[in-house]
Scaffold this active site. Structure first.
Site, PDB file in Angstrom:
ATOM      1  N   TYR A   1     -17.474 -20.479  -3.094  1.00  0.00           N
ATOM      2  CA  TYR A   1     -18.148 -19.430  -3.853  1.00  0.00           C
ATOM      3  C   TYR A   1     -17.887 -19.622  -5.341  1.00  0.00           C
ATOM      4  O   TYR A   1     -16.836 -20.136  -5.746  1.00  0.00           O
ATOM      5  CB  TYR A   1     -17.630 -18.046  -3.448  1.00  0.00           C
TER       6      TYR A   1
ATOM      7  N   ARG B   1     -14.445 -11.216  -4.567  1.00  0.00           N
ATOM      8  CA  ARG B   1     -14.707 -10.200  -5.589  1.00  0.00           C
ATOM      9  C   ARG B   1     -13.442  -9.430  -5.958  1.00  0.00           C
ATOM     10  O   ARG B   1     -13.243  -9.070  -7.126  1.00  0.00           O
ATOM     11  CB  ARG B   1     -15.810  -9.258  -5.115  1.00  0.00           C
TER      12      ARG B   1
ATOM     13  N   ASP C   1     -22.924 -10.257   1.170  1.00  0.00           N
ATOM     14  CA  ASP C   1     -23.124  -8.815   1.010  1.00  0.00           C
ATOM     15  C   ASP C   1     -24.369  -8.496   0.198  1.00  0.00           C
ATOM     16  O   ASP C   1     -25.011  -9.382  -0.391  1.00  0.00           O
ATOM     17  CB  ASP C   1     -21.926  -8.195   0.289  1.00  0.00           C
TER      18      ASP C   1
ATOM     19  N   ARG D   1     -21.967 -14.353   5.957  1.00  0.00           N
ATOM     20  CA  ARG D   1     -22.690 -13.086   5.892  1.00  0.00           C
ATOM     21  C   ARG D   1     -22.505 -12.474   4.503  1.00  0.00           C
ATOM     22  O   ARG D   1     -21.646 -11.614   4.296  1.00  0.00           O
ATOM     23  CB  ARG D   1     -22.183 -12.135   6.981  1.00  0.00           C
TER      24      ARG D   1
END
Length: 248
Positions: free
Chosen positions: A112, A199, A52, A50
């Site tokens: 990622y 992040r 962002d 999911r």
């Protein structure tokens, strides 16, 4: 009821995230609308991750179940893509899978990539796709800090305050920092991540690269189990979901 696995790329900038919601356009809703326009069915597109608001993907994975067994994989891919235009979402591959496959729950790793552009000039081509950092960054020191995060830990210091995960315990399999000219790549891989974990790790490693923190400070932040002990949250636009892995 045939099930298909979809590999998807998208530009996250115009979306408020992957998951369908009422406060703006989402990637999931765009795909579900495209499937409905093609088949006449309203189906759920179940995604592996999911992402962002503003986060991109080159290797998101999802699955759909169709009530009618008359479409092959290529037809599904071409028809869904035709109905996605002009939204910045594309289905790169479609393949039939068995009923036991689930895009989210069958996944054994997610990867990622975060992009930093490290230069004084502002971003023209990479705006919205990278974090512009003017101060020189020491990649070797950033890697030393990243190494402190590898393994199984309580990542409370690197999770969003509104993270809905039941446990802060995660196993970080790899976290690599590399420089390619002006571009610095931070690549992370784990079975799953907490909300904002990548992040927040990148924001912390930036402090290390600038010389404001040492690798020991990264360890102290991790051990604090307190979000305020770690660095800032890096901007969403630099982050891309690059791949999802499944058992052979």
């Amino acid at each position: 009821m045939p099930r298909f696995r979809l590999t998807i790329e998208y530009d996250g900038a115009p979306f408020v995230g992957w998951q369908r919601q009422d406060n703006g356009p989402t990637v999931q809703a765009a795909l579900e609308d495209a499937v409905a326009a093609f088949t006449g069915e309203r189906v759920e597109v179940a995604g592996a991750g999911r992402t962002d608001t503003g986060v991109h993907a080159t290797g998101q994975v999802a699955h759909i179940d169709l009530a009618i067994d008359r479409f092959d994989a290529r037809t599904v891919m071409n028809a869904v893509n035709a109905h996605l235009v002009p939204r910045p979402v594309a289905v790169l591959a479609v393949e039939p899978v068995g009923p036991d496959f689930h895009a989210r729950f069958s996944a054994i790793w997610r990867a990622y990539r975060y992009v930093i552009v490290n230069r004084s000039a502002h971003l023209a081509l990479d705006a919205g796709r990278a974090w512009h950092v003017k101060a020189p960054l020491d990649v070797a020191t950033m890697q030393a800090g990243a190494d402190r995060l590898l393994g199984h830990h309580d990542f409370t210091s690197f999770r969003a305050t509104h993270c809905q995960s039941k446990s802060p315990m995660k196993t970080l399999d790899s976290l690599r920092v590399s420089r390619h000219g002006e571009r610095i790549l931070v690549e992370a891989r784990s079975r799953s991540f907490l909300h904002h974990q990548v992040r927040n790790m990148v924001g912390t490693l930036k402090l290390v690269g600038e010389g404001k923190w040492s690798p020991d400070d990264v360890t102290r932040a991790l051990q604090a189990r307190d979000r305020t002990a770690a660095g800032p949250t890096a901007p969403a636009g630099g982050l891309t979901l690059t791949g999802v892995g499944y058992p052979d």
